[in-house]
Design an enzyme around this catalytic site. Sequence first.
Site, short mmCIF file in Angstrom:
data_model
loop_
_atom_site.label_atom_id
_atom_site.label_comp_id
_atom_site.label_asym_id
_atom_site.label_seq_id
_atom_site.Cartn_x
_atom_site.Cartn_y
_atom_site.Cartn_z
CB CYS A 1 38.67 49.71 45.70
SG CYS A 1 37.57 48.30 45.47
CG HIS B 1 39.56 56.27 50.30
ND1 HIS B 1 38.59 56.38 49.32
CD2 HIS B 1 38.93 55.74 51.38
CE1 HIS B 1 37.43 55.97 49.81
NE2 HIS B 1 37.60 55.56 51.06
N GLY C 1 38.01 45.42 46.44
CA GLY C 1 38.21 45.04 45.03
C GLY C 1 36.89 44.89 44.30
CG HIS D 1 40.95 28.81 31.51
ND1 HIS D 1 40.28 27.82 32.19
CD2 HIS D 1 42.19 28.31 31.25
CE1 HIS D 1 41.08 26.76 32.34
NE2 HIS D 1 42.24 27.04 31.78
#
Length: 153
Positions: free
Chosen positions: A66, A9, A69, A99
Site C-alpha cells: 500500500c 492504489h 505499508g 526469527h
Amino acid sequence: MRIAVGADHGGYPLNERVIDELRASGHEITDFGTHDGSVPDDYPDYSLAVGRAVESGQAEIGLIICGSGVGASVAANKLRGVRAALCGDTYSAHQSREHDDCNVLCLGARVVGVELALEIVRAFVAARFTGEERHRRRLAKVAEIERLENSKQ
Ligand code: RB5
C-alpha cells in the site's frame, strides 16, 4: 514458491514490477491486483485476500503493498496465523522470516524506491525460519496472545 500478491492504489504500480520479477525467477504468483492505480480502493480488501491465501495454504507466503505499508500490515495481522512484517530494509526482511517466521511481507510504495523494494522482496523470499528453540518459544507466546484474544467473550 507459491506467492500471493496484492496492492491497493497506493501500492500500484510497484506490485506489477515485483510480480514481473518474481515470475521471471520462476515463482508461481496469485495476483489479487490492483491493476489500475487511478481508482481509489481500500487496502484491507487486499490484506484479506492475500492473508486468506496464506492462511488456507493456497500460497506459501504473501506480499501486500500500500502507500506506506502500515495499513496493509495492520489489517493482515488480524488474520489467524498470519504474521505480516512491514519492511523498509533488507535486514528486517530476512530476519522477519528467520526469527519471526513471518509469512507476509508488507511494503510502502510511497516510502521505498523500486530497486530497494525488489531487494527487500528477494531477501524475504530467500530466507527461511531457522526453527531455533528460542524463536519457537517466542512464537508460541505470540500464538498464545492470539488464542487469548480469540477466546474473549
Ligand atoms: C491510500 O491513500 C493509503 O492510505 C494506503 O495505501 C496506505 O498507505 C495505508 O496505510
